[in-house]
Structures are given as structure tokens and as C-alpha cells.
Design a protein around this motif. Structure first.
Motif, PDB file in Angstrom:
ATOM      1  N   GLY B  95      41.882  36.595  60.693  1.00 48.51           N
ATOM      2  CA  GLY B  95      43.129  35.951  61.060  1.00 48.51           C
ATOM      3  C   GLY B  95      43.050  34.438  61.115  1.00 48.51           C
ATOM      4  N   LEU B 113      50.202  34.282  56.967  1.00 50.99           N
ATOM      5  CA  LEU B 113      49.621  33.411  57.976  1.00 50.99           C
ATOM      6  C   LEU B 113      50.209  32.011  57.937  1.00 50.99           C
ATOM      7  CD1 LEU B 113      45.927  34.511  57.987  1.00 50.99           C
ATOM      8  CD2 LEU B 113      47.583  34.681  59.807  1.00 50.99           C
ATOM      9  N   LEU B 127      49.488  35.141  64.952  1.00 45.46           N
ATOM     10  CA  LEU B 127      48.057  35.412  64.876  1.00 45.46           C
ATOM     11  C   LEU B 127      47.698  36.649  65.690  1.00 45.46           C
ATOM     12  CD1 LEU B 127      45.691  34.161  63.487  1.00 45.46           C
ATOM     13  CD2 LEU B 127      45.321  32.719  65.472  1.00 45.46           C
TER      14      LEU B 127
END
Lengths: 251, 493
Positions: B95, B113, B127
Motif C-alpha cells: 500500500g 492509490l 490506504l
């Protein structure tokens, strides 16, 4: 005789005809603009001409070399500024240009001189010892422009030359490209930017669906139809000028 | 209409409240769909979908082999938990697209992301959801087949094991691994230097070992063998660490620009090689990226620690200890995969195609860099192992030959199968299975020999050494052929 010669070029990816019967020549002294929408086949054509991929059919030659049979020799003689962002590198611009000089077999002292000259021209002197990965995208683009010219090639292939550059540097780069071609070299510029093409190119080829649909000399062949109109006509037909009403998108 | 209202509210709100319009279940569903789409599009649907079956098959095969050769079922269960913790530690990084490696791997690929910068979603919340999605996704796609495979063998069920309990136990330690990595990265974003974190971990391990407290840690990390209260405590602790890490994590963390003196010319000139510029670039990329030149050494040391722990457990339960040279020589060669992985994280093959060099040149340079980096990285852990486990001279020498030969072979196998993208092993069932079979062919008989004849007889020592040399030559051939193979693939794509 053209320094870049393309005839009957075809390249497919699966069922997609990326390049479908492309043909054109580029001579010394020209800034040849390769103008087209996304997916028109511009980058694929450059990748074939620089020996990065093999075509399915067609004849190509660059400076008398065959990029299909001897891609290394072709790449030795030309400069390439690729479209894709460079991957994170932990070399500094000074080291990176030294690296390019080494793989091109150039004299290190000469490369050092040219590095300083390019850094001054494009304004990245203060970044010469900063890791490439920590540079802004604009600064990275400047370094990539420098690497494409560091060996002073006779032919340079450039994919979107002004990406991420500030207006001042854009002007410098445009002027440099024009003067570089005028010095008996050839500059092959792939771009979406019609204004840039109109400003710096001596000739423009318009590409759509993998084919060269129009060519126009801009140096000495003025016409009433603007390049934008020609582009819209040939890429999308007359309907393209009737752009979708923005009101329709306001839902 | 509710749409415009939601948008207005989002734009006007601050970053952490602005994403109230998108429920967490909906966000998770989107993330799951994207995860599946990413893998199936990148590797081909069936090649990825087959992956859980390959894992189950491998787990069953390995478990059967271990149990049939006298390994206690409890040891197998412990080993599976150790593997799962390791996998969790690795997965926890996924992540965090900020590190150098992950920026290369995920940064420009993952629209998800980076979407927090353009959508009304806070980076911290995105996240958190991303990591939760990763935890659930891997618990189903990877950990579940591992638990199925383990339970497919009779005799494994010490106390009343069930598939569900075993899966929960493995999933819990997988989450422990993930949370640990997340916590370390979160602390890093608060300015704690990497070396302080590394020192802290090292001191904790040494302290635990010196005070004899590693035993209880082991029992806690195999929840299925302990009381439910311990497992519950571990689960609560993991959740607390994960939540705390997200709170500590600084989404705005960014490293200042780094400068470096000109080392390229000095190193390149010092290497008497035609490919010196390419080799030097690889070495500098490795040395200057996060974690520095120590990354391959740490990877090899982790492998050593895991295997040494397993050997200790087997020895304590069965009283059987392998010939350390042969055993560690064979196993530590596997660090070739991680070393090569590090060497390919910071460049792409396509980028080299703008220079007058061939793909074969690039692979040859990578092989030289691999030897320069990999040899010391694996030699130190190997020497530590043979000294610690008191190997005989013959055993140590044979092990060293095996280590060199097998490492070269594993390297060649990796390069030949995966080219410049060794990470794709983790998602492509066909490549993973091919690599696994390729590794098992020389390694399994070697390990069996290492357990059966202790210390190795003169005949066995000669045979193993010759085998190591032959396997090394095969690796050399494979790595030499990788260049033309991948050149043809790239140029005719």
C-alpha cells in the motif's frame, strides 16, 4: 534522398492494426511533424524506426541503416527522446549523461563539455548532482532532451518534446529544434500539439488509424485551410468541427 | 437530487471528512474489483486464477513429503505459519507507493492509490481500505489454499483442527506480518531513520534470543496451537497496531532531494568489462535506493534466519539435524531470486532500447551485477551458518560449491522464465509452477541427502560437488539464452 524512408509499414498488436500501410520520407533540413490523436500509431512508428520493435511488413531505413536487420547500428546513429517517463534512476544528470556517452562510445571529456552546455542551455546547472529520481518531471525531461542530442546525431526522434517544460524552456527547445534541423540534420517530432507543429515543423504528416491521411509542407506552401482544420477534416471528418456540445455533458 | 449535494459537501469539507459520501464497503468493493482486474489483465485470467490451485498443490506435495520423511506434523504447521508471516511482512509494503521500489512497481500503475489526490478521499482512509483489501484478498487467494493443502494430509490434525480454524490461524499471522511492516513504514514517515529501525529490530531479536524469550514468541505466532485467549489477544493487538500505524502514518511524508558526488565514472572505469557502464548503473541504482546496498544481504539473512529456525525446530522434535554445509548451501542459493529482484526494481528493459545496446547486453550486465552483489550477500550468512552449526570441513566446502552452483542456476532459471519482471512469479501460476519445479529438481534430492548422510561421505561429497557444478553450468546456459529469448519477445510483441 530521404534520411528516413518508410514504405508499406504495418504493425498489429493482436487484432489491432496499430500501423496500417504507413509511407513517407523525411529529408535533411526538415523538422517533420508527426501529428495525430492518441492511438493513431505515432509511437509505434517511432519504435519501429528506432529498432525497438519489428514490423509485420514494410520497408524502413534511417540514415541508410535498416532498423529491423541492424537495430543497434540505427540506434547508434540517431537520438531518441521516448514518450514514456523514464523509470526512477538513481544516477545524477551528470552521471546519467556520462552513462549515455559511455554506451555511445563518446569521449568522456567531450561528454562533460556537452553536459555543461546543455545544463546551461536548459537551465538545470544547479541540478547536475541531484539524483534523477528526485528531479521534477520538467527537469527530468530536460535531461532526457540533453541525452537525445549528446552525441550530435544526424537524425533525432522526439516523442512530445515539450511535455512538462515551462514556457521559457519550451521556447528555447523549439528554437533549438529548428536550428538543429537547419544545420543539415533531420528532426522527427511526434506530437498532439497542433500549435507546436505549426510553429516549428517544415512539413507535417497527419496520422489516423495507423495511416498517413495527409501531408502538408509548412515551410513554403501556405494555404487558406489552417492546420487545425486539415487535422480535424482528415482525422475525424467534417463532424469533428462540430465538437460535442458541452451542454450535453452538464448533467 | 443527491449527487450534486454530495459533491458540494465533499468539495467544501476537509480531507478527512470529505470522503463521507463513499461508504467503506463500497470503497472496498471497488478496490477488490480493481485488484482482480489488475491481475487478470496483466497476466491473463486463467494464469492468475490458477494460482491458488498451484499453491494448494505445492503445499500438499511438500507436506506429504515432509511427513513421509519423518517430520512431525506440528513442525509442518509451524513452518506454514512462519512462511505466512514472511508473506505478510512482504505484502504489508504494497500500500505504500512512496518507497523507491514501490514507486517503480505500483506508482504509475495504480490509479487507485494516486486517486486520493484527485478525488474526495483522504489518503489515510484510502490506504487503510487498500491494506484491508490486500489482507482479505491474499487471505482468500493465497492463505486459504495453503490451509487447504496442509489439512489434506492425514495426521496433521493434532488437536481438533478444521479447515476454517487453520485458515483463521494462518490468516491471523499473515495480518501480523502485514501490520508489522505497516507499523515500521509509518514510523519511518515520522522521520525515524531506517538504520534506527533496523538497529531496533536487531536488538530486539538478539535480546529475545539471549533471554530465551523467542520460544513464547513462537507459540504466540502459531495461534492454532495455543489457547483461544492468546489468539484473541494476538488479533486485538494486531488490530491495535494496524490502527495505530494508520494514525501515525504521515501521508505528506516526502524525502528531500538527494545529491551525490560523481561515482559513475570512477566505478565504471575501474571495472575491466565491456558492459561496465550498464553494470555500474545497476550497482548505483541498488546502492542509492531505499535500504541501500544492504538490501540483498538482509534478504539472504532473513532466509537464513527462517531456515535456521526451522532446522532448530526439526532437531528439537525429531533429533535429526542435517549436514549444515549441504543443507544451507542448497537453500541459501534461493537468495539469488531476491538479489535479482532487487537488481531489476529500478529500471525497465524498454528504457534501454533507446541506446545502441542489445537486450542480451543488458542481461549480461545484470548477471555480472548479480555476481558482484550476490556473492558477498550470501557468503556471509553461509559462513555464519556453517560456523554456528559446526559443519565439518568437507561439508562446508561441498556446501560452498553447491551454494555457488545452485545460486547461479536459480538466477538463470529466474531470468529465463521471468525476464526483467521476477515479481510476476507471484501472480502467474504457470511461471510460478515452472520455477518451483525447476528449483525442486536439484534442491529436494540435495536436502534429502543432507538429512540422510551426516556428515557427507567422501563419495557423496564428490557427487554433490559435481552436481553443483553441473547445475551451475545449466544456470549459466539459461541466463545466456535469456537475452535472445527476451529480445525476440520484446521486438516482436
Amino acid at each position: 534522398m530521404g534520411v528516413i524512408r518508410v514504405a508499406g509499414l504495418r504493425k498489429t498488436y493482436g487484432t489491432v492494426n496499430s500501423v496500417d500501410g504507413m509511407a513517407f520520407d523525411v529529408d535533411r533540413g526538415e523538422v517533420y511533424g508527426f501529428l495525430g490523436p492518441n492511438g493513431a500509431g505515432k509511437t509505434t512508428t517511432i519504435r519501429v524506426l528506432t529498432g525497438q520493435i519489428e514490423p509485420d511488413a514494410g520497408d524502413v531505413s534511417v540514415l541508410g541503416t535498416d532498423p529491423v536487420a541492424d537495430p543497434i547500428e540505427t540506434r547508434r546513429q540517431v537520438g531518441i527522446l521516448p514518450e514514456q517517463e523514464s523509470p526512477p534512476s538513481f544516477l545524477t544528470p551528470r552521471e546519467y549523461l556520462a552513462f549515455v556517452g559511455k554506451v555511445r562510445g563518446l569521449d568522456p571529456d567531450r561528454v562533460a563539455e556537452r553536459t555543461d552546455a546543455w545544463a546551461e542551455r536548459l537551465g538545470f546547472e544547479s541540478k547536475l548532482d541531484t539524483l534523477h529520481t528526485d528531479l521534477s518531471r520538467g527537469q527530468q525531461q530536460k535531461v532526457m532532451i540533453a541525452q537525445a542530442f549528446v552525441h550530435e546525431p544526424d537524425v533525432v526522434f522526439i516523442d512530445e518534446p515539450l511535455a512538462n517544460l515551462d514556457p521559457l524552456v519550451q521556447e528555447q527547445v523549439k528554437r533549438f529544434l529548428v536550428s538543429y534541423a537547419a544545420d543539415d540534420n533531420a528532426v522527427f517530432v511526434s506530437t498532439h500539439n497542433i500549435d507546436v507543429a505549426e510553429e516549428i515543423c517544415t512539413r507535417v504528416g497527419i496520422v489516423a488509424d495507423g495511416q498517413l491521411v495527409a501531408e502538408r509542407s509548412l515551410a513554403d506552401d501556405p494555404t487558406d485551410e489552417s492546420l487545425l482544420d486539415l487535422f480535424l477534416d482528415r482525422v475525424e471528418g467534417e463532424d469533428a468541427r462540430d465538437t460535442p456540445a458541452l451542454e450535453q455533458l452538464q448533467t | 437530487m443527491s449527487g450534486p449535494k454530495t459533491t458540494d459537501r465533499a468539495i467544501g469539507a476537509d480531507a478527512d471528512r470529505s470522503d463521507a459520501g463513499l461508504s467503506t464497503p463500497r470503497l472496498l468493493a471497488i478496490l477488490f474489483r480493481e485488484e482482480w482486474r489488475l491481475h487478470t489483465q496483466l497476466f491473463g485470467g486463467w494464469r492468475f486464477a490458477l494460482f491458488p490451485f498451484v499453491i494448494a498443490l505445492l503445499t500438499v506435495s511438500a507436506t506429504v513429503a515432509l511427513v513421509e520423511t519423518g517430520t512431525a506434523p506440528g513442525t509442518v504447521v509451524g513452518g506454514l505459519h512462519v512462511l505466512t508471516v514472511g508473506f505478510g511482512l512482504y505484502s504489508g509494503t504494497a500500500g505504500f507507493a512512496g518507497s523507491d521500489m514501490l514507486e517503480n512497481v505500483f506508482g504509475r500503475l495504480s490509479l487507485l492509490l494516486s486517486s486520493s489526490t484527485t478525488l474526495p478521499l483522504s489518503r489515510r482512509r484510502l490506504l487503510g481500505a487498500f491494506l484491508l483489501k490486500d489482507g482479505l484478498f491474499y487471505a482468500i487467494a493465497f492463505v486459504l489454499p495453503m490451509s487447504l493443502g496442509g489439512l489434506a494430509v492425514d495426521g496433521l490434525s493434532t488437536p481438533p483442527l478444521s479447515i476454517g480454524l487453520f485458515w483463521l490461524s494462518l490468516s491471523l499471522v499473515f495480518a501480523v506480518g502485514m501490520a508489522t511492516t505497516v507499523a515500521l513504514i509509518a514510523v519511518r514517515t515520522r522521520g525515524v531513520p531506517s538504520w534506527v529501525i533496523g538497529l531496533g529490530i536487531g536488538l530486539a531479536v538478539i535480546g529475545g534470543w539471549a533471554t530465551g524469550r523467542l520460544g513464547p514468541v513462537r507459540s504466540v505466532l502459531v495461534p492454532i496451537d495455543g489457547p483461544p485467549a492468546a489468539a484473541g489477544g494476538l488479533a486485538v493487538g494486531t488490530l491495535a497496531v494496524a490502527a495505530g500505524s494508520l494514525a501515525v502514518y504521515d501521508p505528506t511524508y516526502g524525502r528531500p532531494s538527494r545529491t551525490a558526488s560523481d561515482r559513475f565514472a570512477r566505478i565504471s572505469d575501474a571495472l575491466p568489462l565491456a558492459d561496465a557502464p550498464l553494470v555500474t548503473k545497476s550497482l548505483l541504482d541498488l546502492a542509492r535506493s531505499s535500504g541501500g546496498v544492504w538490501k540483498p544481504f538482509v534478504s539472504a539473512s532473513i532466509l537464513l534466519a527462517l531456515v535456521a529456525a526451522l532446522v532448530g525446530v526439526v532437531d528439537s522434535i525429531t533429533g535429526v539435524a542435517p549436514a549444515p554445509g549441504v543443507f544451507f548451501g542448497g537453500v541459501l542459493g534461493l537468495s539469488a531470486f531476491t538479489t535479482y529482484n532487487w537488481l531489476t526494481q529500478f529500471d525497465s528493459l524498454e528504457a534501454y532500447l533507446t541506446y545502441p545496446i542489445s537486450i542480451a547486453d543488458v542481461f549480461r550486465a545484470k548477471r555480472i551485477a548479480f555476481v558482484l552483489v550476490g556473492a558477498p550477500a550470501v557468503a556471509v550468512p553461509y559462513l555464519a551458518a556453517v560456523v554456528w552449526f559446526d559443519a565439518t570441513l568437507v561439508d562446508a566446502v561441498v556446501g560452498a560449491v553447491l551454494l555457488a552452483g545452485y545460486a547461479l542456476y536459480y538466477y538463470g532459471l529466474t531470468v529465463y522464465i521471468a525476464g526483467f519482471d521476477p515479481n510476476e512469479f507471484l501472480f502467474d501460476a504457470v511461471r510460478f509452477a515452472t520455477f518451483t519445479v525447476g528449483v525442486a529438481v536439484p534442491l529436494v534430492p540435495t536436502l534429502v541427502a543432507g538429512f540422510v548422510v551426516v556428515p557427507p561421505s567422501a563419495t557423496l561429497a564428490v557427487a554433490l560437488a559435481l552436481g553443483g557444478i553441473v547445475v551451475g553450468l545449466v544456470g549459466l546456459v539459461l541466463s545466456s539464452r535469456a537475452g535472445p529469448r527476451w529480445d525476440a519477445r520484446y521486438r516482436t510483441e
